[in-house]
Design an enzyme around this catalytic site. Structure first.
Site, PDB file in Angstrom:
ATOM      1  N   GLU A   1       0.834  -1.199   0.000  1.00  0.00           N
ATOM      2  CA  GLU A   1       0.000   0.000   0.000  1.00  0.00           C
ATOM      3  C   GLU A   1       0.873   1.256   0.000  1.00  0.00           C
ATOM      4  O   GLU A   1       1.852   1.357   0.742  1.00  0.00           O
ATOM      5  CB  GLU A   1      -0.892  -0.029   1.247  1.00  0.00           C
ATOM      6  CG  GLU A   1      -1.899   1.084   1.338  1.00  0.00           C
ATOM      7  CD  GLU A   1      -2.803   0.943   2.551  1.00  0.00           C
ATOM      8  OE1 GLU A   1      -3.813   1.659   2.605  1.00  0.00           O
ATOM      9  OE2 GLU A   1      -2.505   0.105   3.449  1.00  0.00           O
TER      10      GLU A   1
ATOM     11  N   LYS B   1      -9.422   3.200  -2.291  1.00  0.00           N
ATOM     12  CA  LYS B   1      -9.722   2.419  -1.092  1.00  0.00           C
ATOM     13  C   LYS B   1     -11.136   2.731  -0.603  1.00  0.00           C
ATOM     14  O   LYS B   1     -11.545   3.890  -0.516  1.00  0.00           O
ATOM     15  CB  LYS B   1      -8.697   2.733  -0.006  1.00  0.00           C
ATOM     16  CG  LYS B   1      -8.636   1.742   1.140  1.00  0.00           C
ATOM     17  CD  LYS B   1      -7.426   2.020   2.025  1.00  0.00           C
ATOM     18  CE  LYS B   1      -7.327   1.038   3.175  1.00  0.00           C
ATOM     19  NZ  LYS B   1      -6.123   1.280   4.012  1.00  0.00           N
TER      20      LYS B   1
ATOM     21  N   CYS C   1      -5.794  -3.573   2.180  1.00  0.00           N
ATOM     22  CA  CYS C   1      -5.491  -3.615   3.621  1.00  0.00           C
ATOM     23  C   CYS C   1      -6.729  -3.699   4.505  1.00  0.00           C
ATOM     24  O   CYS C   1      -7.309  -4.751   4.679  1.00  0.00           O
ATOM     25  CB  CYS C   1      -4.629  -2.416   3.985  1.00  0.00           C
ATOM     26  SG  CYS C   1      -3.750  -2.607   5.564  1.00  0.00           S
TER      27      CYS C   1
ATOM     28  N   SER D   1      21.874   0.018  33.338  1.00  0.00           N
ATOM     29  CA  SER D   1      21.858  -0.048  34.798  1.00  0.00           C
ATOM     30  C   SER D   1      22.110  -1.441  35.344  1.00  0.00           C
ATOM     31  O   SER D   1      22.348  -1.610  36.531  1.00  0.00           O
ATOM     32  CB  SER D   1      20.495   0.433  35.310  1.00  0.00           C
ATOM     33  OG  SER D   1      19.482  -0.499  34.974  1.00  0.00           O
TER      34      SER D   1
END
Length: 733
Positions: free
Chosen positions: A44, A113, A174, A356
């Site tokens: 896309e 779309k 999509c 750390s």
């Protein structure tokens, strides 16, 4: 037999870098042609990159996309192969997210779309309009320059499919696959046999199975060839697009690409028999009955055959076992690949991490180590692009390049243990051991003199010197002393990141990595502008529980054995003095466990629970071990500190997105940051429910009578409405 060879691809595109994107597109077409494919599907918005965001509102972006498409069509790229290209298109006054289908140097159809992604990380409705005229194809006049160059004036535009002489092909973009009534349902009834899904789908832990089940479901009861193409990589933002392009036929996966890879271009090829689709559909009576009364969909007729005749030399692609990564592998490979894209595209020379010796910073260090391993492995596999990037970033000369991950890490990764009088020898040694295993350039720095200088300055200004709570100080003093250490570490980290390359005669700068996890962000268990303030954070959307399982996995599978010891140690900030009868622990400071935080986070974000509905839900979930009063106190405690510390999310380091309950304010979690942290109405409702459930009178609580109270400053320059609670070291402002 109607034999059809198709190619789909993962492409590592970069938003607004048209040269990069075109290079990848052309390479994918070349590979598809070389394999003999007659259909090539790309992801896309592949021409522009998916994450252009407000750049889609610029006319330049649209113009550049048309120029790139013209370049593809004037060459021989589409000769003999149907190509679907993703790009934005303006029609009239509207801007659409489109797939442009091309064959033999002509545009056959433009498919806008229909349903836009507009939740979570996605804001497509901000830039695009959904196509609503589903009953017809319209005539679209091409831009003048394109029309002249292609000798083509117009093209069909809208919802429909392409009818070739031997098969029918359609696009599904999509989000459309995941809608309640997806387009492929009606398209299949109209005779479409090949579906092409161009996608921009990001990685999220445990999400791939959901996606693949949708592909299988699309063809399991309807038949058909379902092609899926996806972006892969970091194209400019917080998301990592995780590829996994694939081909599914009649409910069976027959080809699958990688989910995590450093390759810029990956082409997945499959050979199918379309007669198998026709036979499958013909055997389902209900399919034929529904097809006989279908809603007719418009089509574009193309006098061209895609299929090849029966040929014994051509083998069909058969069903295969679907490849899934474990969550631990996803944490290693997803953020690892994302970090590599960020490093090679940012112009930085490496990373610097305040290490750390605790679980979070050690997880980040292990992910960087994994990245180095992936780079070395990919170079060994012949990836010239990764090799060139590694040579440039690592400043190799005379034909040298990385061949060993620890050596590469030494060139591009600094780790710094910034100890104070409150740091234990155990965490110091764990940090050193892990740094040695990974190969980073490790520094052990004491910040006590800097802390002392700040306190002396404060004492000169005020005549007072704050003390820790264990030494008789107040909560305010205790919190202030911890925050001084945390913020000094941030300043020191950025100073070292900018100047250490100069010290070592290296060009460029290093990116500072953050190591605050999603649960700490949700709770606000971090100091604002401390060493959680960094350039990027690869674990900022990963839960503490997932990180702990990742550490156990990485101790064995990445070869960093010290991670097992780090995972077993109880989480502590080490910002208060250690005494024989006192040791600072994260979960004690927070007043809740990391496991509880994950539950709160999912209920708040994913299930959209406010305080009252969260209380009700947890009464069912925890009712066997907690009374309603105890559940109520936990829910109130969470929302109180969530509210007080919400303002910290406005400056939270941009984080790799991996978890759907991330509290990050910048893009994902759009809620205010100034709350009445007493939640007077909601907490009163909870008290009333507790009274009903317990059958007894609820004592008056501070949260029950504050409707008329105004908000107050938190006393530390932050935006919470009441002061940060005592014994909450990382909640400082």
């Amino acid at each position: 037999m109607r034999l059809l060879k198709v190619a789909t691809c993962n492409l590592n595109q970069w938003a607004m870098d048209f040269d990069c994107n075109m290079k990848n597109i052309k390479e994918s077409i070349a590979r598809a042609k070389e394999a003999g494919a007659v259909i090539r599907l790309g992801p896309e918005l592949e021409i522009t990159g998916y994450s252009c965001e407000d750049h889609f509102l610029e006319l330049d972006t649209i113009t550049h996309a048309w120029d790139c498409l013209k370049d593809l069509l004037l060459g021989d790229w589409t000769d003999g192969i149907l190509c679907s290209f993703g790009m934005p298109v303006i029609k009239g006054s509207e801007r659409y997210n489109c797939q442009v289908l091309c064959l033999n140097r002509k545009i056959i159809m433009i498919r806008p779309k229909l349903w836009l992604a507009n939740d979570g990380n996605y804001r497509e409705l901000r830039w695009f309009t959904a196509w609503k005229q589903k009953d017809q194809l319209e005539d679209f006049l091409l831009p003048h320059e394109i029309s002249e160059a292609l000798c083509q004036k117009s093209v069909p535009f809208g919802y429909g499919f392409i009818q070739f002489l031997d098969t029918a092909v359609a696009v599904e973009v999509c989000e459309e696959l995941f809608t309640p009534i997806p387009p492929h349902a009606d398209l299949a009834l109209n005779g479409v046999e090949v579906f092409m899904n161009a996608s921009g789908s990001h990685h999220q832990l445990r999400k791939l199975d959901y996606r693949i089940r949708a592909f299988i479901s699309a063809t399991h009861s309807r038949g058909g060839v379902y092609m899926y193409s996806n972006q892969q990589g970091c194209d400019g933002g917080r998301l990592y697009f995780d590829g996994c392009s694939c081909v599914v036929v009649n409910g069976d996966m027959i080809a699958q690409g990688s989910q995590f890879s450093l390759r810029d271009v990956e082409v997945v090829v499959a050979q199918v028999d379309l007669d198998a689709v026709a036979g499958f559909r013909g055997s389902i009576s209900s399919f034929q009955e529904q097809a006989s009364c279908k809603t007719k969909i418009s089509s574009v007729a193309v006098q061209y055959s895609l299929c090849q005749p029966f040929n014994l030399k051509m083998s069909l692609s058969g069903p295969l076992k679907i490849t899934y990564h474990s969550p631990e592998e996803e944490i290693a490979f997803g953020p690892g690949c994302w970090l590599w894209d960020y490093l090679r595209r940012s112009g930085a020379s490496g990373f610097l991490l305040p290490l750390s010796g605790g679980a979070d910073s050690s997880s980040v260090a292990a992910i960087v180590g994994c990245m180095c391993q992936l780079v070395v492995k990919e170079i060994a596999n012949g990836n010239e692009q990764v090799k060139a990037d590694a040579i440039r970033i690592g400043r190799y000369a005379n034909g040298e390049f990385p061949t060993e991950s620890r050596e590469f890490a030494k060139r591009i990764f600094y780790t710094v243990f910034m100890g104070s009088e409150n740091s234990s020898q155990e965490t110091r040694m764990r940090a050193k051991k892990l740094a040695d295993e990974i190969g980073s350039w490790h520094l052990d720095v004491s910040i006590d003199t800097v802390v002392s200088a700040f306190l002396s300055l404060f004492q000169t200004l005020t005549g007072k010197r704050p003390r820790y709570k264990v030494d008789g100080g107040s909560n305010v003093e205790n919190l202030g002393l911890q925050n001084i250490q945390a913020r000094i570490r941030m300043v020191l980290a950025f100073m070292l990141a900018s100047l250490l390359p100069w010290v070592h005669n290296k060009q460029g700068f290093y990116l500072v990595l953050g190591s605050s996890n999603v649960d700490e962000g949700l709770r606000g268990y971090l100091t604002k502008y401390d060493c959680s303030s960094a350039d990027i954070n690869p674990i900022g959307s990963i839960s503490k529980q997932d990180l702990r399982t990742f550490l156990r996995w990485a101790a064995t599978h990445l070869g960093y054995s010290s991670l097992a010891e780090i995972e077993a140690a109880p989480p502590t900030a080490e910002l208060e003095p250690i005494r024989s009868n006192y040791s600072q622990l994260d979960e004690v400071d927070m007043g809740m466990t990391y496991e509880e935080l994950s539950v709160y986070g999912r209920l708040r974000k994913i299930f959209h629970c406010g305080p009252v509905s969260m209380f009700k839900n947890l009464c069912y979930r925890w009712g066997a071990r907690l009374t309603p009063s105890e559940v109520a106190e936990k829910v109130k405690h969470f929302f109180k500190y969530y509210s007080i510390n919400r303002h910290k999310m406005t400056v939270l380091t941009p984080s790799y997105h991996a978890e759907s309950y991330s509290p990050e304010d910048n893009r994902f979690d759009l809620r205010q940051f100034l709350y009445n942290a007493r939640w007077p109405y909601q907490f009163r409702k909870i008290d009333e429910l507790v009274k009903e459930l317990d059958g007894e009178k609820v004592p008056f609580s501070e949260s029950s009578d504050h409707e008329k109270m105004g908000t107050t400053s938190d006393g530390g320059g932050g935006m919470g409405v009441i002061a940060a609670g005592s014994g909450n070291p990382k909640a400082g402002h």
